[in-house]
Structures are given as structure tokens and as C-alpha cells.
Design an enzyme around this catalytic site. Structure first.
Site, mmCIF file in Angstrom:
data_model
loop_
_atom_site.group_PDB
_atom_site.id
_atom_site.type_symbol
_atom_site.label_atom_id
_atom_site.label_comp_id
_atom_site.label_asym_id
_atom_site.label_seq_id
_atom_site.Cartn_x
_atom_site.Cartn_y
_atom_site.Cartn_z
ATOM 1 N N GLU A 95 13.669 90.194 -33.006
ATOM 2 C CA GLU A 95 14.826 91.070 -32.986
ATOM 3 C C GLU A 95 15.306 91.339 -34.397
ATOM 4 O O GLU A 95 15.201 90.482 -35.279
ATOM 5 C CB GLU A 95 15.940 90.432 -32.148
ATOM 6 C CG GLU A 95 15.586 90.455 -30.676
ATOM 7 C CD GLU A 95 16.566 89.712 -29.783
ATOM 8 O OE1 GLU A 95 16.567 90.000 -28.580
ATOM 9 O OE2 GLU A 95 17.311 88.843 -30.257
ATOM 10 N N CYS A 108 20.038 93.122 -40.464
ATOM 11 C CA CYS A 108 19.837 91.673 -40.344
ATOM 12 C C CYS A 108 18.408 91.451 -39.848
ATOM 13 O O CYS A 108 18.051 91.874 -38.748
ATOM 14 C CB CYS A 108 20.871 91.111 -39.363
ATOM 15 S SG CYS A 108 20.670 89.368 -39.026
ATOM 16 N N CYS A 115 11.902 79.645 -34.320
ATOM 17 C CA CYS A 115 12.331 78.848 -35.473
ATOM 18 C C CYS A 115 12.042 77.384 -35.204
ATOM 19 O O CYS A 115 12.152 76.920 -34.068
ATOM 20 C CB CYS A 115 13.830 79.044 -35.707
ATOM 21 S SG CYS A 115 14.429 78.253 -37.224
ATOM 22 N N CYS A 119 18.507 73.756 -34.815
ATOM 23 C CA CYS A 119 19.930 73.465 -34.968
ATOM 24 C C CYS A 119 20.561 73.435 -33.571
ATOM 25 O O CYS A 119 20.243 74.269 -32.721
ATOM 26 C CB CYS A 119 20.596 74.509 -35.857
ATOM 27 S SG CYS A 119 19.893 74.516 -37.527
ATOM 28 N N CYS A 122 22.105 76.694 -31.968
ATOM 29 C CA CYS A 122 21.459 78.001 -32.166
ATOM 30 C C CYS A 122 20.417 78.272 -31.092
ATOM 31 O O CYS A 122 19.550 77.447 -30.807
ATOM 32 C CB CYS A 122 20.813 78.063 -33.548
ATOM 33 S SG CYS A 122 19.999 79.636 -33.881
ATOM 34 N N CYS A 338 25.203 86.089 -34.495
ATOM 35 C CA CYS A 338 24.511 84.958 -35.122
ATOM 36 C C CYS A 338 24.130 83.915 -34.093
ATOM 37 O O CYS A 338 24.949 83.507 -33.281
ATOM 38 C CB CYS A 338 25.419 84.269 -36.131
ATOM 39 S SG CYS A 338 25.951 85.345 -37.422
HETATM 40 N N1 SAH Z 1 17.780 79.977 -40.696
HETATM 41 C C1 SAH Z 1 18.768 80.643 -41.524
HETATM 42 C C2 SAH Z 1 19.217 81.969 -40.926
HETATM 43 C C3 SAH Z 1 19.800 81.790 -39.553
HETATM 44 S S1 SAH Z 1 21.053 82.593 -38.798
HETATM 45 C C4 SAH Z 1 19.960 79.726 -41.688
HETATM 46 O O1 SAH Z 1 20.041 78.706 -41.023
HETATM 47 O O2 SAH Z 1 20.794 80.003 -42.537
HETATM 48 C C5 SAH Z 1 22.424 82.882 -39.727
HETATM 49 C C6 SAH Z 1 23.621 81.980 -39.407
HETATM 50 O O3 SAH Z 1 24.015 81.979 -38.034
HETATM 51 C C7 SAH Z 1 23.337 80.545 -39.781
HETATM 52 O O4 SAH Z 1 24.380 80.065 -40.572
HETATM 53 C C8 SAH Z 1 23.341 79.883 -38.424
HETATM 54 O O5 SAH Z 1 23.635 78.542 -38.511
HETATM 55 C C9 SAH Z 1 24.386 80.668 -37.685
HETATM 56 N N2 SAH Z 1 24.381 80.430 -36.247
HETATM 57 C C10 SAH Z 1 23.370 79.961 -35.479
HETATM 58 N N3 SAH Z 1 23.749 79.854 -34.205
HETATM 59 C C11 SAH Z 1 25.030 80.262 -34.138
HETATM 60 C C12 SAH Z 1 25.970 80.403 -33.081
HETATM 61 N N4 SAH Z 1 25.634 80.102 -31.815
HETATM 62 N N5 SAH Z 1 27.194 80.854 -33.381
HETATM 63 C C13 SAH Z 1 27.529 81.198 -34.641
HETATM 64 N N6 SAH Z 1 26.682 81.108 -35.677
HETATM 65 C C14 SAH Z 1 25.452 80.635 -35.434
#
Ligand code: SAH
Length: 361
Positions: A95, A108, A115, A119, A122, A338
């Protein structure tokens, strides 16, 4: 799916295109034209490259291809955010999201299919890692979205905040940024690019030496080693303290700052005590903080804090002189926000099955 064996020219940078042409017996000055067609004009095939000799076009079409992500779905949110589902040559799906006026127009991008970072909050991590994207597939998301939205001539920002961890796919990610920055292509200035990372330390050290330097965003999310271990498994390998030390050493352009992203999870990392610890951790770093109240989703075992808790957290930071913003969630109604990007590979599953998969993951 039959895989096309011809090498992909969209993944080549300009010097590589020059070498390829030379090796094929064609003059190297055509490389710039070719690069311009692919990256500036978003051409998907060679036939329409009218300023190249017909014979050269035929030869290129026989030996090479231009891998272009195909748009297989498009969802527009009430706030104008548009999520594109893209299908790659091997059938993998990713996406990419267009976010209008924040204040700039922003693309974006994803850097991986799925991934590996897992986390805890996520959704993308639930897919696990299928594969890395190539440089052509990363830069190609911009080409395809800009073409779809009639924005090939408009200024825009690029953020690597879609699916995947950019520093876990270092070479292709940096090559994609060089392709996007090239003046014969879309000429995106480095100051309009942001790389967001969970903090893969060896790769962060490499990034510190790059001639092309995007803005840096670090996904911090916790203020103690234990707390971060629980939310961000990679912290057990590359811990909070070492990450912050690397940030302290990171070379920053004048007036530039590192953005620290901090997902707020109700009752987990959102207390004033956390906020005060965060201020202390960032001491000595040119930093700003971007708070991300959790975007909730089925299967994510955390809650979004109430607005009062978010505001209280932000106030503690700003009262102590830390620049702070709260990310307005865009596209939550179409699951484009995000941490909400997730695609199934292969056959599409019914929504109910998808939900069941998530809950039982
Ligand atoms: N792998 C990279 C890019 C990922 S996404 C990173 O970790 O930075 C960009 C942001 O969205 C990251 O800070 C991630 O932690 C955040 N994110 C992931 N899941 C989320 C959620 N459910 N709600 C809000 N932010 C989230």
C-alpha cells in the site's frame, strides 16, 4: 504467476543506465532521455519514447522491462487521504498513501512487503516479512501515484512511513531516494524526504555517512529499556540508550532536527512521568516530538488514550521547551493511517476471515 526474466530498468540509477546502454552498443547520452521517460514522465513501456531511435526502442523492449506497480485498488477517505493498493510483478501487494495538504502534499511509501519488526501495536508486523522491495518498486510508488493524481509536475513530500522498515532494506531504500532526487527525474529535494526508522543501529551509522541525507524520524515509543523491549522487540538487540547515543552523534544540517515519533497507548506509556522521562532522554539532541495517539484496529491489544491524556502529555513536553506536535490521524476510515497498512498476498480473503486471522494471530 510467470515472472518476467528481463532486467528492470526502473531499478537502475542514471550511471547504471549509461553502462547498460554502452554494453548494448548504444550511445550513452540516451540514458538521460530514458531516465527522464521512466521517472519524470512515468512511461510504462518503450514504444512511446519518441525521441529515442526506433531501433533502440525495439532493442530495449526485447532485453529489458520497466517494472511499474499496478493500481489494483483505490480508497479515498473523507479527509482526502487516498490509499492505493498496488500489485507488483510477482503478485505481491503493498500500500502507498497520498496525504493532501499537511501542509504540503505527501506520498507515504512502503519499503517492504510486510515487516519483520513486529512492533506490538502495528498491524503491518502481523503480515511478517514477505520480501524487500526493489529500488524501482519503492521509487515507482511515487511515479504511479503522481501519475494517477496528475501531480508529476507538482511539489510534494515523500515519507518512508508505509509498510516495512526502511533501514532493514537499506540499499534499495537509499537507491530509491537517489533516483527520486535525480534532476533528470522527479528531482525531489532531500529536505522534502523523511526516513522513519525503528532504529536499526548499524544501518543508522551508515546513513550518517550518506551524501544524500533525508530528514530523520525515529520511532521511540517508550522511555525505559524494559518498556521499549515490550513494545518494540528490536530494542532487545539495539537498545534505547545506544539509539539515543547514535542520534546525539547524527550529523544534522543547520536548523534541522530529528523527529521522535511516540505512539501513545492508554495506561502503557502515556503518563506525565513518561513525558518527563522523555524530556530527560532527549536532552542534548536537536529534537522535536511527534505524538501518535494509537490508531486502534482489531487484534491490536492496546487502547488509544483519551484526548485529555494526549494533551497532558504534550503539555509536559512543551512546558519544558520540547517542540511537540500531535499527529492528526488521516485516513482512519479507510485504514490508511499509521500502523494500519496491511495487505494479504495471493487471493483476497473475505473481511470476516481477515478479522478472524487478526484476532487469532
Ligand atoms: N518502520 C518504520 C516506518 C513505520 S510506520 C518505523 O518504525 O519508523 C510510521 C510510524 O507509525 C511509526 O512510528 C510506527 O511506529 C507508527 N505506528 C505503527 N502502528 C501504529 C498505530 N497502530 N497507531 C499509530 N501509529 C502507529
Amino acid at each position: 504467476m510467470r515472472i518476467d526474466p528481463r532486467p528492470d530498468l526502473a531499478s537502475a540509477d542514471l550511471p547504471e543506465l549509461e553502462r547498460l546502454l554502452e554494453a548494448a552498443g548504444a550511445p550513452r547520452f540516451h540514458a538521460r532521455q530514458l531516465f527522464r521517460w521512466i521517472h519524470r514522465r512515468a512511461a510504462g513501456d518503450f514504444a512511446g519514447m519518441t525521441d529515442l531511435p526506433r531501433g533502440l526502442r525495439g532493442m530495449l523492449a526485447e532485453r529489458f522491462r520497466i517494472a511499474t506497480p499496478a493500481v489494483s485498488g483505490r480508497d479515498q477517505s473523507t479527509d482526502g487521504t487516498t490509499k492505493f493498493l498496488l500489485q507488483l510483478d510477482d503478485g505481491a501487494r503493498i500500500e502507498a498513501v497520498f496525504i493532501p495538504d499537511t501542509p504540503a502534499n505527501t506520498f507515504c511509501l512502503s519499503t517492504q512487503v510486510g515487516c519483520a519488526m513486529q512492533c506490538a501495536f502495528c498491524l503491518t508486523g502481523r503480515m511478517r516479512l514477505t520480501r524487500n522491495l526493489t529500488a524501482g518498486e519503492i521509487a515507482g510508488q511515487v511515479r504511479v501515484l503522481a501519475r494517477e493524481l496528475d501531480m508529476l509536475d507538482a511539489p510534494f513530500n515523500v515519507v518512508l512511513m508505509g509498510m516495512g522498515e526502511p533501514l532493514h532494506n537499506y540499499d534499495a531504500t537509499m537507491k530509491a531516494l537517489r533516483i527520486l532526487a535525480n534532476g533528470h527525474g522527479l528531482a525531489v529535494p532531500a529536505r522534502r524526504m523523511t526516513l522513519s526508522t525503528i532504529g536499526v543501529l548499524p544501518a543508522l551509522a551508515r546513513l550518517a555517512t550518506e551524501p544524500l541525507m533525508p530528514n530523520l524520524a525515529i520511532s521511540l515509543h517508550a522511555t525505559t529499556e524494559d518498556g521499549r523491549d515490550r513494545l518494540v522487540p528490536v530494542n532487545r538487540k539495539y537498545g534505547l540508550k545506544d539509539l539515543l547515543d547514535a542520534c546525539r552523534r547524527f550529523p544534522l544540517a543547520r536548523r534541522s532536527r530529528i523527529t521522535f515519533e511516540y505512539v501513545l497507548l492508554a495506561g502503557v506509556n502515556d503518563t506525565p512521568e513518561d513525558a518527563r522521562r522523555l524530556v530527560r532522554l532527549l536532552n542534548g539532541i536537536k529534537a522535536k516530538v511527534n505524538l501518535l495517539p494509537l490508531n486502534e484496529a482489531a487484534g491490536i491489544p492496546f487502547d488509544r488514550p483519551p484526548d485529555e491524556a494526549v494533551n497532558r502529555f504534550a503539555r509536559v513536553l512543551s512546558e519544558r521547551g520540547v517542540t511537540v506536535s500531535v499527529r492528526k490521524s488521516r485516513g482512519r476510515d479507510i485504514r490508511a493511517a499509521c500502523g494500519q497498512l496491511i495487505t494479504e498476498s495471493g487471493r483476497a480473503k473475505a473481511p470476516a476471515q481477515r478479522l478472524a486471522d487478526l484476532i487469532h494471530a
